[in-house]
Design a protein around this motif. Structure first.
Motif, PDB file in Angstrom:
ATOM      1  N   PHE A   8       0.831  -1.190   0.000  1.00  0.00           N
ATOM      2  CA  PHE A   8       0.000   0.000   0.000  1.00  0.00           C
ATOM      3  C   PHE A   8       0.879   1.259   0.000  1.00  0.00           C
ATOM      4  CE2 PHE A   8      -3.032  -2.901   2.391  1.00  0.00           C
ATOM      5  CZ  PHE A   8      -3.820  -3.133   1.282  1.00  0.00           C
ATOM      6  N   PRO A   9       0.342   2.372  -0.483  1.00  0.00           N
ATOM      7  CA  PRO A   9       1.134   3.597  -0.584  1.00  0.00           C
ATOM      8  C   PRO A   9       1.083   4.470   0.663  1.00  0.00           C
ATOM      9  CG  PRO A   9      -0.941   3.922  -1.691  1.00  0.00           C
ATOM     10  CD  PRO A   9      -0.955   2.510  -1.171  1.00  0.00           C
ATOM     11  N   GLY A  10       0.982   3.875   1.836  1.00  0.00           N
ATOM     12  CA  GLY A  10       1.024   4.643   3.072  1.00  0.00           C
ATOM     13  C   GLY A  10       2.447   5.031   3.425  1.00  0.00           C
ATOM     14  N   SER A  11       2.578   5.880   4.432  1.00  0.00           N
ATOM     15  CA  SER A  11       3.901   6.331   4.871  1.00  0.00           C
ATOM     16  C   SER A  11       4.400   5.464   6.022  1.00  0.00           C
ATOM     17  CB  SER A  11       3.843   7.787   5.328  1.00  0.00           C
ATOM     18  OG  SER A  11       3.100   7.883   6.539  1.00  0.00           O
ATOM     19  N   ASP A  12       5.711   5.502   6.248  1.00  0.00           N
ATOM     20  CA  ASP A  12       6.275   4.783   7.395  1.00  0.00           C
ATOM     21  C   ASP A  12       5.655   5.274   8.703  1.00  0.00           C
ATOM     22  OD1 ASP A  12       7.870   3.311   5.711  1.00  0.00           O
ATOM     23  OD2 ASP A  12       9.676   4.517   6.040  1.00  0.00           O
ATOM     24  N   ALA A  13       5.350   6.571   8.772  1.00  0.00           N
ATOM     25  CA  ALA A  13       4.735   7.121   9.986  1.00  0.00           C
ATOM     26  C   ALA A  13       3.345   6.533  10.199  1.00  0.00           C
ATOM     27  CB  ALA A  13       4.664   8.645   9.891  1.00  0.00           C
ATOM     28  N   GLU A  14       2.568   6.390   9.126  1.00  0.00           N
ATOM     29  CA  GLU A  14       1.247   5.770   9.243  1.00  0.00           C
ATOM     30  C   GLU A  14       1.377   4.335   9.729  1.00  0.00           C
ATOM     31  OE1 GLU A  14      -0.836   8.185   5.513  1.00  0.00           O
ATOM     32  OE2 GLU A  14      -0.592   6.022   5.405  1.00  0.00           O
ATOM     33  N   TYR A  15       2.280   3.598   9.128  1.00  0.00           N
ATOM     34  CA  TYR A  15       2.439   2.188   9.501  1.00  0.00           C
ATOM     35  C   TYR A  15       2.866   2.048  10.963  1.00  0.00           C
ATOM     36  CZ  TYR A  15       2.412   1.407   4.421  1.00  0.00           C
ATOM     37  OH  TYR A  15       2.073   1.380   3.097  1.00  0.00           O
ATOM     38  N   THR A  23      -4.429  -0.691  14.579  1.00  0.00           N
ATOM     39  CA  THR A  23      -5.433  -0.409  13.547  1.00  0.00           C
ATOM     40  C   THR A  23      -5.022  -0.911  12.166  1.00  0.00           C
ATOM     41  OG1 THR A  23      -4.520   1.768  12.983  1.00  0.00           O
ATOM     42  CG2 THR A  23      -6.133   1.672  14.801  1.00  0.00           C
ATOM     43  N   ARG A  24      -4.018  -1.766  12.103  1.00  0.00           N
ATOM     44  CA  ARG A  24      -3.490  -2.182  10.809  1.00  0.00           C
ATOM     45  C   ARG A  24      -4.557  -2.803   9.912  1.00  0.00           C
ATOM     46  NH1 ARG A  24       1.449  -3.543   9.305  1.00  0.00           N
ATOM     47  NH2 ARG A  24       1.915  -1.437  10.003  1.00  0.00           N
ATOM     48  N   ASP A  25      -5.387  -3.707  10.432  1.00  0.00           N
ATOM     49  CA  ASP A  25      -6.394  -4.357   9.593  1.00  0.00           C
ATOM     50  C   ASP A  25      -7.380  -3.345   9.025  1.00  0.00           C
ATOM     51  OD1 ASP A  25      -5.226  -6.788  10.044  1.00  0.00           O
ATOM     52  OD2 ASP A  25      -6.668  -7.439  11.562  1.00  0.00           O
ATOM     53  N   ARG A  26      -7.822  -2.403   9.877  1.00  0.00           N
ATOM     54  CA  ARG A  26      -8.766  -1.377   9.418  1.00  0.00           C
ATOM     55  C   ARG A  26      -8.120  -0.494   8.357  1.00  0.00           C
ATOM     56  NH1 ARG A  26     -10.837   2.743  13.280  1.00  0.00           N
ATOM     57  NH2 ARG A  26      -9.539   1.636  14.767  1.00  0.00           N
ATOM     58  N   ALA A  27      -6.855  -0.141   8.583  1.00  0.00           N
ATOM     59  CA  ALA A  27      -6.140   0.698   7.625  1.00  0.00           C
ATOM     60  C   ALA A  27      -5.956  -0.023   6.292  1.00  0.00           C
ATOM     61  CB  ALA A  27      -4.784   1.102   8.196  1.00  0.00           C
TER      62      ALA A  27
END
Length: 203
Positions: A8-15, A23-27
């Motif tokens: 996914f194109p999220g950021s390291d900070a989001e992860y 909240t990983r599954d929801r994200a």
């Protein structure tokens, strides 16, 4: 920290935050179902109706800024399925947004429609064009633009990702806000048709 379950194109900070707060599954569901790298037909129709745009930028020292732009419906133009443009009108001369974008072209746009009770986020990189250059490169945009006065310049945003701002916390007449709900219909469902849009990370 575990790796995201897909590219996914999220950021390291989001992860990191997702791992810390569980909240990983929801994200992952949000990335897969609501995050796209192209403007869907509904997004393009939505943008064409908007009269307000929030532009967020950051300077080289990391100091953020958000500024609002107003106009008639259609003042933000769709250049193509991955590009939008808006006119920069004469203001107070400080040019915080333009100055930030000159140094750091990354920007985040936000549309909030209080009538439809839904929002749209666009993330990407910008390009600043003087009016003559804009007319040469995108005459169709100039011809169709809903601009009350001659802009000083134009800004194009080339899309990286787009996603919904769900309606669950939007005020509604008489109150009755669906605070914190995970009910898909209360949140607006697939308002922009993101689930039906193929992305590099949705397969």
């Amino acid at each position: 920290m575990s790796e995201p379950s897909a590219a996914f194109p999220g950021s390291d900070a989001e992860y990191l935050a997702q791992e810390l707060y569980g909240t990983r599954d929801r994200a992952d569901r949000f990335y897969r179902d609501q995050l796209v790298d192209v403007l869907t037909p509904t997004m393009r129709e939505f943008i064409a109706e908007q009269t307000e745009l929030v532009v967020s930028s950051v300077d080289p020292e990391g100091r953020p800024d958000s500024s609002v732009r107003f106009g008639e419906p259609g003042f933000v133009s769709i250049v193509d399925e991955r590009t939008v443009a808006w006119p920069e009108l004469r203001g107070n001369g400080v040019l915080t947004t333009i100055g930030n974008l000159v140094k750091n072209p990354a920007a985040h746009l936000m549309f909030l429609d209080r009538t439809a009770r839904i929002g749209l986020h666009l993330r990407g990189h910008t390009r600043i064009l003087e009016c003559d250059d804009m007319a040469d490169e995108h005459p169709q945009v100039i011809a169709a633009a809903h601009v009350p006065r001659e802009p000083e310049r134009w800004v194009l945003l080339h899309l990286a990702t787009a996603y919904v701002h769900c309606r669950k916390h939007f005020p509604r007449p008489g109150g009755n806000v669906a605070w914190g709900t995970d009910d898909a219909r209360a949140k607006g469902g697939d308002f922009f048709g993101a689930k039906r849009t193929r992305t590099p990370w949705s397969t």
